[in-house]
Design an enzyme around this catalytic site. Sequence first.
Site, PDB file in Angstrom:
ATOM      1  N   ARG A 211     -47.193  64.844  50.672  1.00  0.00           N
ATOM      2  CA  ARG A 211     -48.298  64.262  51.434  1.00  0.00           C
ATOM      3  C   ARG A 211     -49.217  63.541  50.449  1.00  0.00           C
ATOM      4  O   ARG A 211     -49.414  64.019  49.315  1.00  0.00           O
ATOM      5  CB  ARG A 211     -49.110  65.352  52.158  1.00  0.00           C
ATOM      6  CG  ARG A 211     -48.434  65.952  53.358  1.00  0.00           C
ATOM      7  CD  ARG A 211     -48.401  65.006  54.561  1.00  0.00           C
ATOM      8  NE  ARG A 211     -47.768  65.620  55.721  1.00  0.00           N
ATOM      9  CZ  ARG A 211     -46.491  65.470  56.071  1.00  0.00           C
ATOM     10  NH1 ARG A 211     -45.683  64.711  55.351  1.00  0.00           N
ATOM     11  NH2 ARG A 211     -46.019  66.055  57.169  1.00  0.00           N
ATOM     12  N   GLU A 240     -55.502  53.055  51.524  1.00  0.00           N
ATOM     13  CA  GLU A 240     -56.302  52.304  50.524  1.00  0.00           C
ATOM     14  C   GLU A 240     -55.593  52.212  49.176  1.00  0.00           C
ATOM     15  O   GLU A 240     -56.058  51.477  48.294  1.00  0.00           O
ATOM     16  CB  GLU A 240     -57.657  52.983  50.279  1.00  0.00           C
ATOM     17  CG  GLU A 240     -58.535  53.214  51.501  1.00  0.00           C
ATOM     18  CD  GLU A 240     -58.123  54.462  52.258  1.00  0.00           C
ATOM     19  OE1 GLU A 240     -57.881  55.488  51.603  1.00  0.00           O
ATOM     20  OE2 GLU A 240     -58.002  54.396  53.495  1.00  0.00           O
ATOM     21  N   HIS A 257     -43.661  56.195  54.079  1.00  0.00           N
ATOM     22  CA  HIS A 257     -43.486  57.484  54.774  1.00  0.00           C
ATOM     23  C   HIS A 257     -42.201  57.480  55.628  1.00  0.00           C
ATOM     24  O   HIS A 257     -42.239  57.780  56.817  1.00  0.00           O
ATOM     25  CB  HIS A 257     -44.722  57.792  55.647  1.00  0.00           C
ATOM     26  CG  HIS A 257     -44.877  59.262  55.911  1.00  0.00           C
ATOM     27  ND1 HIS A 257     -46.047  59.845  56.289  1.00  0.00           N
ATOM     28  CD2 HIS A 257     -43.981  60.287  55.844  1.00  0.00           C
ATOM     29  CE1 HIS A 257     -45.883  61.140  56.457  1.00  0.00           C
ATOM     30  NE2 HIS A 257     -44.631  61.434  56.184  1.00  0.00           N
TER      31      HIS A 257
HETATM   32  N1  LIG Z   1     -42.269  62.149  53.165  1.00  0.00           N
HETATM   33  C1  LIG Z   1     -41.884  62.669  54.309  1.00  0.00           C
HETATM   34  O1  LIG Z   1     -41.525  61.983  55.249  1.00  0.00           O
HETATM   35  C2  LIG Z   1     -41.832  64.159  54.450  1.00  0.00           C
HETATM   36  C3  LIG Z   1     -40.837  64.722  55.268  1.00  0.00           C
HETATM   37  C4  LIG Z   1     -40.740  66.094  55.361  1.00  0.00           C
HETATM   38  C5  LIG Z   1     -41.646  66.900  54.707  1.00  0.00           C
HETATM   39  N2  LIG Z   1     -42.635  66.325  53.960  1.00  0.00           N
HETATM   40  C6  LIG Z   1     -43.608  67.170  53.263  1.00  0.00           C
HETATM   41  O2  LIG Z   1     -42.914  67.992  52.375  1.00  0.00           O
HETATM   42  C7  LIG Z   1     -43.446  69.312  52.443  1.00  0.00           C
HETATM   43  C8  LIG Z   1     -42.403  70.295  52.024  1.00  0.00           C
HETATM   44  O3  LIG Z   1     -41.380  70.378  53.003  1.00  0.00           O
HETATM   45  P1  LIG Z   1     -40.386  71.632  53.042  1.00  0.00           P
HETATM   46  O4  LIG Z   1     -39.538  71.479  54.243  1.00  0.00           O
HETATM   47  O5  LIG Z   1     -39.748  71.837  51.716  1.00  0.00           O
HETATM   48  O6  LIG Z   1     -41.456  72.784  53.313  1.00  0.00           O
HETATM   49  P2  LIG Z   1     -41.436  74.288  52.809  1.00  0.00           P
HETATM   50  O7  LIG Z   1     -42.540  74.965  53.524  1.00  0.00           O
HETATM   51  O8  LIG Z   1     -40.062  74.856  52.908  1.00  0.00           O
HETATM   52  O9  LIG Z   1     -41.792  74.162  51.234  1.00  0.00           O
HETATM   53  C9  LIG Z   1     -43.066  74.021  50.721  1.00  0.00           C
HETATM   54  C10 LIG Z   1     -43.115  74.930  49.489  1.00  0.00           C
HETATM   55  O10 LIG Z   1     -44.329  74.673  48.773  1.00  0.00           O
HETATM   56  C11 LIG Z   1     -44.766  75.926  48.263  1.00  0.00           C
HETATM   57  N3  LIG Z   1     -46.165  75.854  47.855  1.00  0.00           N
HETATM   58  C12 LIG Z   1     -47.288  75.944  48.614  1.00  0.00           C
HETATM   59  N4  LIG Z   1     -48.373  75.829  47.837  1.00  0.00           N
HETATM   60  C13 LIG Z   1     -47.939  75.663  46.566  1.00  0.00           C
HETATM   61  C14 LIG Z   1     -48.591  75.466  45.316  1.00  0.00           C
HETATM   62  N5  LIG Z   1     -49.918  75.464  45.206  1.00  0.00           N
HETATM   63  N6  LIG Z   1     -47.826  75.318  44.220  1.00  0.00           N
HETATM   64  C15 LIG Z   1     -46.472  75.359  44.309  1.00  0.00           C
HETATM   65  N7  LIG Z   1     -45.801  75.538  45.461  1.00  0.00           N
HETATM   66  C16 LIG Z   1     -46.536  75.682  46.568  1.00  0.00           C
HETATM   67  C17 LIG Z   1     -44.500  76.893  49.402  1.00  0.00           C
HETATM   68  O11 LIG Z   1     -44.516  78.236  48.946  1.00  0.00           O
HETATM   69  C18 LIG Z   1     -43.135  76.419  49.864  1.00  0.00           C
HETATM   70  O12 LIG Z   1     -42.082  77.090  49.193  1.00  0.00           O
HETATM   71  C19 LIG Z   1     -43.868  69.423  53.931  1.00  0.00           C
HETATM   72  O13 LIG Z   1     -44.883  70.404  54.107  1.00  0.00           O
HETATM   73  C20 LIG Z   1     -44.356  68.048  54.254  1.00  0.00           C
HETATM   74  O14 LIG Z   1     -45.737  67.946  53.993  1.00  0.00           O
HETATM   75  C21 LIG Z   1     -42.736  64.984  53.812  1.00  0.00           C
END
Ligand SMILES: NC(=O)c1ccc[n+]([C@@H]2O[C@H](COP(=O)([O-])OP(=O)(O)OC[C@H]3O[C@@H](n4cnc5c(N)ncnc54)[C@H](O)[C@@H]3O)[C@@H](O)[C@H]2O)c1
Length: 286
Positions: A211, A240, A257
Site C-alpha cells: 500500500r 501526488e 495498482h
Molecule cells: N498491489 C496490489 O494490488 C495488492 C494486491 C493484494 C494485496 N496487496 C497488499 O499486500 C498486503 C499483503 O497481502 P497478503 O495477502 O500477503 O496479506 P497477509 O496478511 O497474508 O500478509 C501480511 C503480512 O504482513 C505482516 N506484518 C504486519 N505488520 C508487519 C510489520 N510491522 N513488519 C513486518 N511484517 C508485518 C503480517 O504478520 C502478515 O504476515 C495486503 O494487506 C494488501 O495491502 C496489494
Amino acid sequence: MKTLIFDPIHNDAESLLKNKVKLIPKKINELEHNPEVEAVVLRTYTKLTNRELDFLPNLKHIVSCSVGLDNLDLDEINKRNINLVHCPGTNSNSVAEHTIYFIYSLLRNSERPFPELKGKTLGIIGFGYIGKLVAKKLKGCDLKIIAFDVVPQEQKILEELNTEMKTFDEVIKEADILTIHVNLNKHTEKLINYPVFEKMKKNCYFINNSRAEVVDEEALVHYLNSGKFKGVALDTYSDEFKNKLKDNKNNLILTDHIAAQGEDSFKEMCMQPVQKFIEQINQQKN
Ligand SMILES: NC(=O)c1ccc[n+]([C@@H]2O[C@H](COP(=O)([O-])OP(=O)(O)OC[C@H]3O[C@@H](n4cnc5c(N)ncnc54)[C@H](O)[C@@H]3O)[C@@H](O)[C@H]2O)c1
C-alpha cells in the site's frame, strides 16, 4: 435483498449476485441515507467509515472483493455487528508474479552488463501469503532470501522456502533487493521512512506492491533524488507522488495498482467472497 455495488468486479461474480439479490450500482460519493440496503459489495478503492455506515442503518453484510482491509473501519463494523466476507490469499499469485516481473525488469534496466539475480540477497518485509509465495517462486534462483515478519514462522516452512528470518534492521541493511508485503495498519503506516531508507544499502533496489501509505513518500522522493537506489518499482503510490518527483528518474517503474489483476487471481478474488456471501444468505433462509 437490496445490495449496493460500489466497484467493478469479475463478470461471473456479478452474474451470481444478480441471480440472488437486487444489485444496484452506486458511487460511494453519491451515497445517501437508505435504510433498505442490507448488503454492499466493494473493492479496495471504496472507503467505508462511520460516515458511510451511518447512511446505511440496516446494513448486515459487507462483501469485500479485496485482500487488504485497510479501506474499512473494522472496529466500527464489529461494533455494528455487520458480517464481513473477504478473500484472504486469493490474489497472491498475481502479486507475487508482479513482484518477480519488477525484480527482473529493475535488474535488466539498470546498466550494461546488467546485474544477475544469482548471488543477490532478497529481503522480504511481511511474510504472509504474498511474501511467502515470492520466496517459493524464487527459491531455485540461486539467491539468498531473508525476511522479517511480526508473526513467528514455522521452521519447516522456512526450510521449504529456503528463507532465513532476521530482524527488521538486518533485512533492511543486508538486502540488495527489498520488497514490501505488509498489510496497512496503524503500525505499518510510514513503516519505510527516513531512518529506514538511510539504513538501506547504497545502490539497492526497492519494491512496494503493498500500500502507498506504508512508505513515507517524502522520504522516498528525497532518497530517489539523492541517487540512493539502482532502481525502484512501485505498484502502489499516492496520486501526488508523480508531481513530487522533480524530473524523470532512471530506473523508476510505476504500475497503477494492477498487481492483483491477473485473470485467474482477479476472478478468484471476486468469486470467493461472493460465493461465501450467497451460501450465508441461503443458510439464513433455511
Ligand atoms: N498491489 C496490489 O494490488 C495488492 C494486491 C493484494 C494485496 N496487496 C497488499 O499486500 C498486503 C499483503 O497481502 P497478503 O495477502 O500477503 O496479506 P497477509 O496478511 O497474508 O500478509 C501480511 C503480512 O504482513 C505482516 N506484518 C504486519 N505488520 C508487519 C510489520 N510491522 N513488519 C513486518 N511484517 C508485518 C503480517 O504478520 C502478515 O504476515 C495486503 O494487506 C494488501 O495491502 C496489494
